[in-house]
Scaffold this active site. Structure first.
Site, PDB file in Angstrom:
ATOM      1  N   GLN A 108      -0.619 -13.705   4.968  1.00 21.40           N
ATOM      2  CA  GLN A 108      -1.772 -13.139   5.671  1.00 21.40           C
ATOM      3  C   GLN A 108      -3.051 -13.871   5.284  1.00 21.40           C
ATOM      4  O   GLN A 108      -3.263 -14.193   4.110  1.00 21.40           O
ATOM      5  CB  GLN A 108      -1.926 -11.650   5.341  1.00 21.40           C
ATOM      6  CG  GLN A 108      -0.939 -10.756   6.075  1.00 21.40           C
ATOM      7  CD  GLN A 108      -1.297  -9.286   5.901  1.00 21.40           C
ATOM      8  OE1 GLN A 108      -0.909  -8.676   4.915  1.00 21.40           O
ATOM      9  NE2 GLN A 108      -2.024  -8.734   6.860  1.00 21.40           N
ATOM     10  N   GLU A 150      -6.618 -13.191   4.708  1.00 22.12           N
ATOM     11  CA  GLU A 150      -7.492 -12.045   4.439  1.00 22.12           C
ATOM     12  C   GLU A 150      -8.672 -12.418   3.551  1.00 22.12           C
ATOM     13  O   GLU A 150      -9.510 -11.556   3.251  1.00 22.12           O
ATOM     14  CB  GLU A 150      -6.689 -10.929   3.762  1.00 22.12           C
ATOM     15  CG  GLU A 150      -5.510 -10.440   4.578  1.00 22.12           C
ATOM     16  CD  GLU A 150      -4.708  -9.371   3.851  1.00 22.12           C
ATOM     17  OE1 GLU A 150      -4.838  -8.197   4.235  1.00 22.12           O
ATOM     18  OE2 GLU A 150      -3.973  -9.714   2.908  1.00 22.12           O
ATOM     19  N   HIS A 161       0.814  -1.213   0.000  1.00 24.36           N
ATOM     20  CA  HIS A 161       0.000   0.000   0.000  1.00 24.36           C
ATOM     21  C   HIS A 161       0.852   1.269   0.000  1.00 24.36           C
ATOM     22  O   HIS A 161       0.434   2.295   0.534  1.00 24.36           O
ATOM     23  CB  HIS A 161      -0.938   0.002   1.209  1.00 24.36           C
ATOM     24  CG  HIS A 161      -1.955  -1.094   1.189  1.00 24.36           C
ATOM     25  ND1 HIS A 161      -2.872  -1.241   0.171  1.00 24.36           N
ATOM     26  CD2 HIS A 161      -2.186  -2.113   2.057  1.00 24.36           C
ATOM     27  CE1 HIS A 161      -3.652  -2.295   0.421  1.00 24.36           C
ATOM     28  NE2 HIS A 161      -3.243  -2.852   1.545  1.00 24.36           N
TER      29      HIS A 161
END
Length: 256
Positions: free
Chosen positions: A149, A151, A47
Site C-alpha cells: 500500500q 500510504e 487493524h
C-alpha cells in the site's frame, strides 16, 4: 491450491473490476456468509486482534467460495509474510511501506528462489507436506499475489521505483493514511491527495501493476476510483455492513 487467486488474476487480466470485503471479525461464518457476494477477501491483520489460528479459518472458508484470500499483514515484516503464506493465504497486502527498498523486500519475501527469498515450508499449500516440491513452488511463484500500500509521502516520492519492482503484482492505495501523511487528515478529496492518488494510479498502470485500494463502504468513491483505473477495491468491512444495515432498519422502524 490457489484456485481463487488464479481466477482473480484472470479477471484482472481481462480488466474486470474486482470488489472485495475486509474481514475483521474472528468467526469464519462471516467469510462464509459474504463469500457469494464478493470477488476477493481482504483479511485484515493490521487493524484487528485476529490471530494466525483465526486467520486460517477465514482462509479455508474463502477457498470454499473460490474467492481470493488476500491478507493485510500488520507490518512489512518477512516473518509475518512467511507465516501468513504458509497458512494458505493466496496473497498479501503490506501497509505503511516507506520506500522502494521495503517494497522490494516484500516482493522477495513473497516469492521462492529464483524470483525471491521465501523460505520453503508451505504447510497448508503443500497439503501439510504431501506436495512440498518444485512444482508447488513454481505455482506459488506464478500465482501468489504480492502487493503493497502507498500510504506514506516517502513511498509516494519513490513510486516510479516501486512500480518497477519485478514480481510485485499489485500496488494499493491507502487513501486515508496517505491523506493524513500529506497533512490533510480525513480529507481524501483534497486536491493534493487527489493528485497524489492519480499519480500512483498512472505510474503503476504504466508499469503493468494491478492497482487496488482499501476504503470504507462508499460506493461513490469506489466508482470514482474504478473510472480512474483502480481494478481491485475493498469496499467496507464486516462490521461496517453489520452496523450500517442495523442502523437503517432501526431508523426505518423506531421513529414510526
Amino acid at each position: 491450491m490457489y484456485e481463487g487467486v488464479a481466477a482473480f488474476r484472470a479477471r484482472l487480466d481481462r480488466d474486470e473490476l474486482q470488489i472485495g470485503a475486509s474481514i475483521t471479525l474472528n468467526d469464519p461464518a462471516v467469510t462464509d456468509a459474504l463469500g457469494p457476494s464478493v470477488d476477493f477477501f481482504w483479511i485484515d491483520l493490521e487493524h484487528s486482534p485476529m490471530s494466525i489460528e483465526t486467520l486460517a479459518g477465514h482462509i479455508r472458508t474463502a477457498r470454499l467460495h473460490e474467492a481470493a484470500s488476500l491478507v493485510r499483514v500488520p507490518i512489512a515484516d518477512t516473518a509475518w509474510i512467511k507465516r501468513v503464506l504458509d497458512a494458505g493465504a493466496e496473497g498479501i497486502i503490506v501497509p505503511q511501506v516507506r520506500n522502494a527498498a521495503e517494497a522490494q523486500a516484500v516482493a522477495d519475501a513473497a516469492k521462492y528462489p529464483p524470483r525471491g527469498r521465501r523460505g520453503f515450508g508451505p504447510r497448508v499449500p503443500s497439503a501439510y507436506g504431501r506436495h512440498a516440491n518444485a512444482a508447488l513452488a513454481q505455482r506459488a511463484n506464478d500465482l501468489v499475489f504480492a502487493s503493497i500500500q502507498i500510504e506514506r509521502r516517502t513511498a509516494l516520492a519513490e513510486i516510479e521505483a516501486i512500480a518497477a519492482i519485478d514480481h510485485l503484482d499489485g500496488i494499493a492505495l491507502g487513501p486515508w493514511d496517505l491523506a493524513a501523511d500529506l497533512g490533510h487528515v480525513d480529507d481524501v478529496r483534497h486536491p493534493d491527495v487527489e493528485a497524489a492518488i492519480q499519480r500512483v494510479i498512472d505510474v503503476a498502470r504504466r508499469a503493468g501493476k494491478w492497482v487496488g485500494s482499501g476504503m470504507g463502504d462508499d460506493p461513490e468513491l469506489a466508482l470514482d476510483y474504478a473510472r480512474r483505473g483502480v481494478r481491485w477495491i475493498q469496499v467496507g468491512n464486516d462490521v461496517d455492513y453489520l452496523i450500517r444495515r442495523m442502523d437503517q432498519v432501526y431508523e426505518a422502524i423506531k421513529p414510526a
